[in-house]
Design a protein around this motif. Structure first.
Motif, short mmCIF file in Angstrom:
data_model
loop_
_atom_site.label_atom_id
_atom_site.label_comp_id
_atom_site.label_asym_id
_atom_site.label_seq_id
_atom_site.Cartn_x
_atom_site.Cartn_y
_atom_site.Cartn_z
N ASP A 178 0.62 8.99 -12.02
CA ASP A 178 2.05 9.66 -12.27
C ASP A 178 2.58 10.06 -10.60
N GLY A 179 3.76 9.99 -10.56
CA GLY A 179 4.34 10.65 -9.53
C GLY A 179 4.85 9.58 -8.27
N LEU A 180 4.38 8.47 -8.82
CA LEU A 180 5.09 7.31 -7.89
C LEU A 180 6.48 7.17 -7.40
N THR A 181 7.33 7.58 -8.47
CA THR A 181 8.88 7.62 -8.53
C THR A 181 9.15 8.48 -7.63
N GLN A 182 8.35 9.63 -7.60
CA GLN A 182 8.94 10.69 -6.63
C GLN A 182 8.47 10.56 -5.05
N THR A 183 7.57 9.66 -5.11
CA THR A 183 7.20 9.40 -3.59
C THR A 183 7.82 8.05 -2.82
N GLN A 234 1.68 0.83 -0.01
CA GLN A 234 0.22 0.37 -0.38
C GLN A 234 0.01 -0.67 0.52
N VAL A 235 0.71 -1.38 0.95
CA VAL A 235 0.15 -2.38 1.83
C VAL A 235 -0.84 -1.62 2.98
N GLN A 236 -0.13 -0.59 3.53
CA GLN A 236 -0.69 0.03 4.67
C GLN A 236 -2.10 0.61 4.18
N ARG A 237 -2.15 1.17 2.80
CA ARG A 237 -3.40 1.60 2.31
C ARG A 237 -4.38 0.65 2.15
N ASN A 238 -3.92 -0.67 1.89
CA ASN A 238 -4.89 -1.55 1.56
C ASN A 238 -5.37 -2.56 2.68
N GLY A 298 12.51 -11.71 0.44
CA GLY A 298 12.05 -10.96 -0.49
C GLY A 298 10.72 -11.54 -1.03
N MET A 299 9.81 -10.66 -1.57
CA MET A 299 8.76 -11.21 -2.28
C MET A 299 9.17 -12.06 -3.62
N THR A 300 8.49 -13.04 -3.74
CA THR A 300 8.90 -13.66 -5.12
C THR A 300 7.91 -12.97 -6.18
N ILE A 301 8.28 -13.37 -7.23
CA ILE A 301 7.37 -12.84 -8.40
C ILE A 301 5.99 -13.37 -8.40
N ASP A 302 5.72 -14.63 -8.02
CA ASP A 302 4.46 -15.26 -7.81
C ASP A 302 3.77 -14.49 -6.75
N GLU A 303 4.25 -14.28 -5.46
CA GLU A 303 3.51 -13.40 -4.56
C GLU A 303 3.23 -12.05 -4.85
N LEU A 304 3.98 -11.20 -5.79
CA LEU A 304 3.64 -10.10 -6.44
C LEU A 304 2.53 -10.12 -7.17
N GLU A 305 2.63 -11.08 -7.98
CA GLU A 305 1.44 -11.34 -8.83
C GLU A 305 0.27 -11.53 -8.10
N ARG A 306 0.25 -12.28 -6.99
CA ARG A 306 -0.86 -12.91 -6.03
C ARG A 306 -1.25 -11.40 -5.36
N TYR A 307 -0.36 -10.63 -4.89
CA TYR A 307 -0.41 -9.17 -4.43
C TYR A 307 -1.67 -8.34 -5.43
N LEU A 308 -0.95 -8.33 -6.55
CA LEU A 308 -1.93 -7.33 -7.79
C LEU A 308 -3.28 -8.10 -7.72
N LYS A 309 -3.26 -9.33 -7.75
CA LYS A 309 -4.39 -10.14 -8.02
C LYS A 309 -5.36 -9.96 -7.04
N GLU A 310 -4.98 -10.23 -5.67
CA GLU A 310 -5.90 -10.09 -4.48
C GLU A 310 -6.51 -8.95 -4.08
N THR A 311 -5.42 -7.78 -4.23
CA THR A 311 -5.63 -6.52 -3.75
C THR A 311 -6.28 -5.50 -4.94
N ARG A 312 -6.22 -5.92 -5.98
CA ARG A 312 -6.35 -5.25 -7.19
C ARG A 312 -5.77 -3.83 -7.16
N ASP A 313 -4.67 -3.95 -6.62
CA ASP A 313 -3.81 -2.48 -6.49
C ASP A 313 -2.55 -2.79 -7.51
N SER A 370 -0.71 -0.16 -8.67
CA SER A 370 0.06 0.79 -8.47
C SER A 370 1.57 0.28 -8.69
N PRO A 371 1.92 -0.82 -8.21
CA PRO A 371 3.39 -1.38 -8.40
C PRO A 371 3.65 -1.32 -9.98
N ILE A 372 2.64 -1.76 -10.80
CA ILE A 372 3.02 -1.95 -12.11
C ILE A 372 3.10 -0.51 -12.68
#
Length: 122
Positions: free
Chosen positions: A10-15, A26-30, A62-77, A79-81
């Motif tokens: 929770d709170g991601l839309t506030q930050t 998140q890229v910086q955190r990863n 911009g990031m494509t949907i495929d790149e976003l999916e690859r980001y989710l898979k590869e970083t296991r982050d 938080s975008p969802i």
């Protein structure tokens, strides 16, 4: 249609004001742009452009949907969802009910604490 109970961060839309802004954080955190770019098979400069939404000449990138999916898979982050769930799937009534429940729980903790401090509490 299936029903799914989701517990999300929770709170991601506030930050973050947007999904793009959240991804920048998140890229910086990863591990930073270099580490994440390597996982996505992109150059660091290309990932920087995609995260910024455009190149230095103002051409949209911009990031494509495929790149976003690859980001989710590869970083296991995921938080975008979580960000998208919080932004688009929570209803005001549910948020209000949750706030009331949190307030009631806080009041239950405050009553004995107030008594210990000698503060008059309803």
């Amino acid at each position: 249609m299936r029903s799914l109970h989701i517990t999300y961060e929770d709170g991601l839309t506030q930050t973050s004001r947007s999904l793009r802004e959240l991804l920048l954080v998140q890229v910086q955190r990863n591990g930073g742009v270099v580490a994440v770019a390597g996982k996505l098979d992109l150059s660091p400069s290309k990932l920087t452009e995609k995260l910024a939404g455009g190149d230095s000449g103002g051409k949209p990138r911009g990031m494509t949907i495929d790149e976003l999916e690859r980001y989710l898979k590869e970083t296991r982050d995921i938080s975008p969802i979580h960000y998208l769930i919080e932004k688009y799937m929570t209803c005001p009534d549910a948020q209000h009910a949750e706030a009331i429940a949190q307030f009631a729980a806080l009041a239950a903790v405050m009553t004995p604490l107030a008594a210990k401090l000698g503060v008059k509490w309803p």
